[in-house]
Design an enzyme around this catalytic site. Structure first.
Site, PDB file in Angstrom:
ATOM      1  N   SER A 109       0.809  -1.224   0.000  1.00 12.45           N
ATOM      2  CA  SER A 109       0.000   0.000   0.000  1.00 12.45           C
ATOM      3  C   SER A 109       0.836   1.265   0.000  1.00 12.45           C
ATOM      4  CB  SER A 109      -0.946  -0.002   1.207  1.00 12.45           C
ATOM      5  OG  SER A 109      -0.225  -0.174   2.414  1.00 12.45           O
ATOM      6  N   ASP A 221       4.778  -7.641   6.383  1.00 13.41           N
ATOM      7  CA  ASP A 221       5.542  -8.806   6.866  1.00 13.41           C
ATOM      8  C   ASP A 221       5.951  -8.596   8.320  1.00 13.41           C
ATOM      9  OD1 ASP A 221       6.476 -10.430   4.140  1.00 13.41           O
ATOM     10  OD2 ASP A 221       6.175  -8.297   3.817  1.00 13.41           O
ATOM     11  N   HIS A 354       0.186   5.190   6.839  1.00 17.58           N
ATOM     12  CA  HIS A 354       0.631   5.376   5.468  1.00 17.58           C
ATOM     13  C   HIS A 354       1.260   6.753   5.271  1.00 17.58           C
ATOM     14  CE1 HIS A 354      -2.245   2.020   5.038  1.00 17.58           C
ATOM     15  NE2 HIS A 354      -1.411   1.641   4.081  1.00 17.58           N
TER      16      HIS A 354
END
Length: 440
Positions: A109, A221, A354
């Protein structure tokens, strides 16, 4: 519809949007990795030219009408426009910025730029690919200093850059195949998709065009590590990245892969606003677990070091038209702070996770600088970037593992073949000798 019912409808939409947003992260922690299967209405929302009426009724939407960063600020482009090589290079180690014809991206993203232009939470669902640090092509460098817009200064005919907000399958996405929620083991599939997309694009000369591909993965991850330490180990993370690079190596000619090291995810817990804590608990509860804080820092450093060692081992320097180069500009990029020591939220989307447009721009500039810096001497903190570094007449190429060696021979900037000048000198010497002999 009554006001109370309208409020309930808006609230239900907001909750649904948050669930969809969280889904991209949650799915990365399951055993069976699949791409997000978002409902059709969400894809339609992404590709619409304007937000639907119900979206505009959500709480906080009014901020969308306000001026967005960078406002009236513009960024001067101070590099001289160096021309492409006199003849198309055959070696990636002699690749000038103007020689690059196509840009593409693999990732999650952050590569799809979720929330980059958002001012209220539901907008984080939008993939602002046109503002992405690598492939973003909205506007120009002066208002949107991304790698793509830097390259367009050198080569206005650059292909593959992204525009506006769009799904990964949209033509406007260009060659950016990053997908929200992706983890390292999704990358081989993305690499194949990218190769197929380039083969299918009639504007791309697949065999001859030089390509710059950014590869950036790892947030999901790391954030799944505490729930599956074996699957999300540094070794498995690096393994899957290498598998993707191998696919590009074997299937994508004339390619420079810029591999970006993971950022310092553990520092998200510095942002302590209630909404931030809620969103971080959805995205990355591992970072909030104080009982494993030291271990989480250690695995973050393991991700960085294991990947850097693999890429700088020169395992991908076995043919002249391909390389992978590690860009470490996030390795020491700590949480940006204001003068009073509090987090500078302007670098983040409303979900506190983000990147905002401001962060994407700074990130793009330092990534560019990394490619202009010799391997082993690259900057590791993107907050310290002040000016773009430029190619020069003495070294006009993007740095690689190979051409960073002190003994690398740089061709003359004139573009003349290396063997011509010595031959001319020998001819002049012979003529001078003949003239001396005749005079005698």
């Amino acid at each position: 519809m009554t006001n109370s019912r309208m409020k309930m409808t808006s609230l239900s939409h907001l909750l649904l949007l948050l669930l969809v947003l969280a889904y991209g992260v949650v799915k990365g922690e399951t055993e069976e990795i699949v791409y997000p299967d978002f409902p059709d209405w969400f894809e339609n929302l992404e590709n619409e030219t304007g937000p639907p009426e119900w979206f505009q009724r959500l709480p906080g939407y009014e901020c969308s009408q306000e001026a967005r960063w960078p406002g009236d600020q513009t960024f001067p482009f101070e590099c001289p426009i160096m021309q492409a090589s006199a003849t198309r290079p055959t070696s990636v180690h002699r690749l000038r910025p103007a020689d690059i014809n196509v840009i593409g991206a693999l990732g999650d993203s952050l590569s799809s730029a979720n929330g980059a232009g958002a001012c209220f939470l539901p907008e984080v669902l939008y993939m602002y690919r046109g503002q992405c640090f690598s492939t973003g092509g909205d506007g120009s460098f002066e208002t949107n200093p991304t790698i793509a817009n830097i390259l367009r200064k050198f080569n206005p005919d650059l292909k593959g850059y992204s525009l506006e907000t769009n799904w990964w399958t949209s033509p406007q996405a260009g060659m950016n195949v990053g997908i929200p929620g992706a983890v390292a083991d999704d990358l081989p599939r993305q690499a194949r998709a990218l190769i197929n997309a380039m083969k299918d694009d009639p504007n791309i000369d697949f065999e001859n065009d030089w390509k710059l591909i950014t590869l950036f993965i790892g947030g999901n991850d790391l954030c799944g590590w505490c729930r599956n330490k074996e699957k999300r180990s540094a070794e498995m993370y690096t393994y899957w990245i290498n598998e993707a690079i191998k696919i590009l190596h074997d299937g994508l000619p004339r390619t420079y892969v810029a591999v970006i090291g993971i950022l310092l995810i553990p520092e998200v817990d510095i942002m302590d606003k209630p909404l931030c804590r809620f969103m971080h608990n959805q995205y990355c509860s591992c970072a909030l677990d104080r009982s494993i804080r030291n271990d989480f820092w250690n695995i973050t450093r393991d991700y960085q070091e294991t990947l850097q060692t693999a890429i700088e081992s020169r395992m991908w320097d076995d043919k002249d038209d391909f390389t992978a180069s590690l860009l470490p500009c996030l390795h020491e990029s700590h949480m940006p702070l204001l003068e009073d020591g509090s987090p500078d939220y302007s670098y983040f989307a409303p979900d506190c996770f983000h990147f905002s447009h401001k962060a994407h721009s700074g990130f793009g500039a330092i990534l560019w600088n990394n490619m202009m810096e010799r391997v082993g001497e690259r900057s590791e903190d993107f907050l310290e970037v002040e000016n773009l570094k430029c190619p020069s007449d003495t070294f006009p190429f993007l740095y690689t593992n190979v051409n960073s060696d002190p003994g690398f021979q740089v061709e003359l900037p004139s573009g003349s073949p290396a063997g011509i000048r010595p031959a001319i000198n020998l001819t002049l010497f012979a003529l001078a000798a003949i003239c001396l002999f005749l005079n005698l």
